[in-house]
Design a protein around this motif. Structure first.
Motif, mmCIF file in Angstrom:
data_model
loop_
_atom_site.group_PDB
_atom_site.id
_atom_site.type_symbol
_atom_site.label_atom_id
_atom_site.label_comp_id
_atom_site.label_asym_id
_atom_site.label_seq_id
_atom_site.Cartn_x
_atom_site.Cartn_y
_atom_site.Cartn_z
ATOM 1 N N CYS A 118 4.379 120.835 96.272
ATOM 2 C CA CYS A 118 3.629 120.581 95.038
ATOM 3 C C CYS A 118 4.582 120.722 93.858
ATOM 4 O O CYS A 118 5.627 121.363 93.951
ATOM 5 N N HIS A 119 4.181 120.108 92.753
ATOM 6 C CA HIS A 119 4.999 120.148 91.542
ATOM 7 C C HIS A 119 4.071 120.242 90.337
ATOM 8 O O HIS A 119 3.072 119.514 90.263
ATOM 9 N N PRO A 120 4.348 121.138 89.402
ATOM 10 C CA PRO A 120 3.439 121.307 88.256
ATOM 11 C C PRO A 120 3.303 120.069 87.386
ATOM 12 O O PRO A 120 2.295 119.904 86.695
ATOM 13 N N ALA A 121 4.294 119.187 87.413
ATOM 14 C CA ALA A 121 4.248 117.993 86.567
ATOM 15 C C ALA A 121 3.692 116.776 87.303
ATOM 16 O O ALA A 121 3.557 115.709 86.721
ATOM 17 N N VAL A 122 3.373 116.932 88.577
ATOM 18 C CA VAL A 122 2.871 115.810 89.382
ATOM 19 C C VAL A 122 1.499 116.179 89.924
ATOM 20 O O VAL A 122 1.315 117.263 90.480
ATOM 21 N N ASN A 123 0.545 115.276 89.776
ATOM 22 C CA ASN A 123 -0.829 115.578 90.157
ATOM 23 C C ASN A 123 -1.011 115.673 91.670
ATOM 24 O O ASN A 123 -1.628 116.603 92.176
ATOM 25 N N ASP A 124 -0.504 114.700 92.405
ATOM 26 C CA ASP A 124 -0.725 114.695 93.846
ATOM 27 C C ASP A 124 0.306 115.570 94.564
ATOM 28 O O ASP A 124 1.250 116.085 93.968
ATOM 29 N N THR A 125 0.088 115.761 95.842
ATOM 30 C CA THR A 125 0.987 116.575 96.670
ATOM 31 C C THR A 125 1.768 115.682 97.615
ATOM 32 O O THR A 125 1.409 114.519 97.851
ATOM 33 N N HIS A 126 2.832 116.236 98.159
ATOM 34 C CA HIS A 126 3.662 115.516 99.114
ATOM 35 C C HIS A 126 3.901 116.383 100.341
ATOM 36 O O HIS A 126 3.686 117.601 100.316
ATOM 37 N N ALA A 127 4.358 115.746 101.391
ATOM 38 C CA ALA A 127 4.780 116.464 102.591
ATOM 39 C C ALA A 127 6.120 115.906 103.034
ATOM 40 O O ALA A 127 6.449 114.743 102.769
ATOM 41 N N MET A 128 6.897 116.742 103.695
ATOM 42 C CA MET A 128 8.225 116.345 104.133
ATOM 43 C C MET A 128 8.445 116.788 105.579
ATOM 44 O O MET A 128 8.089 117.903 105.955
ATOM 45 N N ILE A 129 9.002 115.903 106.368
ATOM 46 C CA ILE A 129 9.358 116.202 107.758
ATOM 47 C C ILE A 129 10.866 116.395 107.844
ATOM 48 O O ILE A 129 11.633 115.562 107.361
ATOM 49 N N ILE A 130 11.276 117.494 108.453
ATOM 50 C CA ILE A 130 12.700 117.792 108.644
ATOM 51 C C ILE A 130 12.906 118.089 110.126
ATOM 52 O O ILE A 130 12.201 118.931 110.698
ATOM 53 N N GLU A 131 13.862 117.417 110.733
ATOM 54 C CA GLU A 131 14.101 117.629 112.153
ATOM 55 C C GLU A 131 15.548 117.314 112.505
ATOM 56 O O GLU A 131 16.271 116.646 111.755
ATOM 57 N N LEU A 132 15.942 117.813 113.647
ATOM 58 C CA LEU A 132 17.278 117.542 114.173
ATOM 59 C C LEU A 132 17.122 116.659 115.395
ATOM 60 O O LEU A 132 16.779 117.135 116.488
ATOM 61 N N SER A 133 17.363 115.363 115.224
ATOM 62 C CA SER A 133 17.339 114.393 116.316
ATOM 63 C C SER A 133 18.727 113.773 116.417
ATOM 64 O O SER A 133 18.966 112.649 116.003
ATOM 65 N N GLY A 134 19.639 114.555 116.927
ATOM 66 C CA GLY A 134 21.045 114.158 116.897
ATOM 67 C C GLY A 134 21.598 114.513 115.537
ATOM 68 O O GLY A 134 22.244 115.537 115.344
ATOM 69 N N ALA A 135 21.321 113.649 114.551
ATOM 70 C CA ALA A 135 21.603 113.948 113.152
ATOM 71 C C ALA A 135 20.379 114.585 112.522
ATOM 72 O O ALA A 135 19.277 114.530 113.064
ATOM 73 N N VAL A 136 20.564 115.185 111.369
ATOM 74 C CA VAL A 136 19.428 115.747 110.639
ATOM 75 C C VAL A 136 18.645 114.602 110.004
ATOM 76 O O VAL A 136 19.207 113.705 109.379
ATOM 77 N N SER A 137 17.324 114.646 110.172
ATOM 78 C CA SER A 137 16.449 113.625 109.620
ATOM 79 C C SER A 137 15.509 114.281 108.614
ATOM 80 O O SER A 137 14.918 115.321 108.895
ATOM 81 N N VAL A 138 15.364 113.653 107.447
ATOM 82 C CA VAL A 138 14.455 114.128 106.404
ATOM 83 C C VAL A 138 13.680 112.923 105.892
ATOM 84 O O VAL A 138 14.267 111.893 105.561
ATOM 85 N N ARG A 139 12.358 113.062 105.812
ATOM 86 C CA ARG A 139 11.554 111.956 105.295
ATOM 87 C C ARG A 139 10.292 112.489 104.632
ATOM 88 O O ARG A 139 9.775 113.545 105.008
ATOM 89 N N VAL A 140 9.798 111.773 103.647
ATOM 90 C CA VAL A 140 8.559 112.103 102.958
ATOM 91 C C VAL A 140 7.423 111.367 103.659
ATOM 92 O O VAL A 140 7.536 110.178 103.979
ATOM 93 N N VAL A 141 6.305 112.097 103.920
ATOM 94 C CA VAL A 141 5.205 111.525 104.689
ATOM 95 C C VAL A 141 3.882 111.784 103.970
ATOM 96 O O VAL A 141 3.839 112.419 102.915
ATOM 97 N N GLU A 142 2.801 111.308 104.565
ATOM 98 C CA GLU A 142 1.466 111.567 104.036
ATOM 99 C C GLU A 142 1.142 113.053 104.194
ATOM 100 O O GLU A 142 1.696 113.743 105.045
#
Length: 342
Positions: free
Chosen positions: A55-79
């Motif tokens: 969450c962010h005080p300046a942004v109304n909606d929320t976000h989610a993030m997936i972080i995983e190690l699948s060989g390389a590190v993977s980071v992505r923003v999701v629903e």
């Protein structure tokens, strides 16, 4: 295990099918239940990944993030909704406590597993980078090709090790429990010695050929946010560990018997960890009650002594007034006290 490399060795050890489970041919004797009450299959292996709620005080909606190690590190923003069916949610760190999968059909909650207060993305990734660099510096994995762009190694630094480092940053009070109870054990899966170790080295090399990235997303994660959606300032409000079935890949280097032993050990460790914690809490409560009782008794004794002291002093004063010395009794009028003759 993390890396989903495409090389499947011959004579793979196939996990018990769901049909055989329904027919009762395979009975789960050491159950472990996820946070949603589903039993985790005991002959399977699982890929672990982390889901962060932001969450962010300046942004109304929320976000989610997936972080995983699948060989390389993977980071992505999701629903922001929960993960899809087929995964197991095994741990969650919240603001005031943490929840874990349990050997009973109920999650286990502990206040010491709570999320660090005010943790934001920039701080999280900064501290995580240090732990991952330490992991790839391990000569046991680095000589098998592990590097910053591809840290994964099935034996020495797999997806569950990586998630453990994430938990150390986010909820350090849960790291000991996580390492002891919520990780596959390489020695039980028999991938740390002999032929299992050689096969795991082959899996690591195969993954490096397919999954290695030019740059690590631990360095480039801020590019996931556009200019009007600030990245580093996003505050982490929840951290969840999910398990996704990866038995089809893990079966190349592990056997059903080893995976069953690993699951049984996880059941035993969770149960024993809970028992020790509850026993220690009972002892602490007993000691606290004993301390309260002793303090209360000391207070009552002190109060009683204070009440008796004036009575004692009055009695002593009366005795002194009533007592007459031998000299006073035998003294004649006008006689010096030193001249008394018996």
């Amino acid at each position: 295990f993390g890396s989903r490399w495409p090389c499947i060795l011959e004579h793979m050890d196939t996990p018990t099918s769901s049909a055989s489970l329904r027919r009762g041919q395979h009975l789960i004797t050491s159950p472990v239940y996820d946070l949603d009450g589903s039993a985790i299959k005991d002959s399977h292996a699982f890929h672990a990944y982390l889901r962060l709620s932001l969450c962010h005080p300046a942004v109304n909606d929320t976000h989610a993030m997936i972080i995983e190690l699948s060989g390389a590190v993977s980071v992505r923003v999701v629903e922001t909704e929960h993960e899809h069916h087929g995964t197991h949610r095994v741990f969650q760190a919240k603001a005031d406590s943490g929840l874990s999968a349990c050997e009973k059909l109920d999650s286990w909650e502990r206040p010491e597993w709570a999320l660090r207060e005010g943790m934001h993305l920039n701080q999280f990734f900064s501290e995580l980078q240090q732990l991952v660099r330490k992991a790839v510096a391990n000569p046991l994995s680095s000589k098998r090709g592990a590097c910053w762009e591809h840290p994964w190694d099935p034996t020495y630094y797999n997806c569950q090790h990586f998630v453990g480092d994430c938990i150390e940053v986010l909820a350090p009070g849960a790291r000991l429990f996580y390492d002891d109870c919520l990780m596959h054990k390489p020695h039980l899966l028999k991938i740390d010695k002999g032929s299992g170790r050689r096969e795991s080295a082959f899996a690591a090399r195969a993954s490096q050929l397919v999954m290695k990235k030019k740059n690590s997303m631990l360095d480039t994660w801020t590019t996931l946010f556009s200019a009007d959606q600030p990245g580093p300032e996003w505050v982490i409000t929840s951290a969840e560990i999910y398990w996704r079935d990866c038995t089809i890949y893990a079966a190349a280097v592990t056997k059903t018997k080893s995976r069953l032993a690993d699951h049984s050990e996880m059941h035993h460790r969770i149960k024993e960890f809970r028992r020790k914690v509850l026993l220690q809490e009972a002892r602490d409560e007993e000691q606290q009650q004993q301390l309260v009782l002793e303090t209360r008794n000391e207070g009552q004794q002190e109060q009683q002594e204070q009440q008796e002291q004036p009575v004692l002093e009055t009695g002593q004063q009366g005795q002194q007034e009533q007592a007459v010395s031998w000299e006073d009794e035998n003294r004649k009028p006008g006689q010096c006290p030193t001249c008394i003759i018996a």
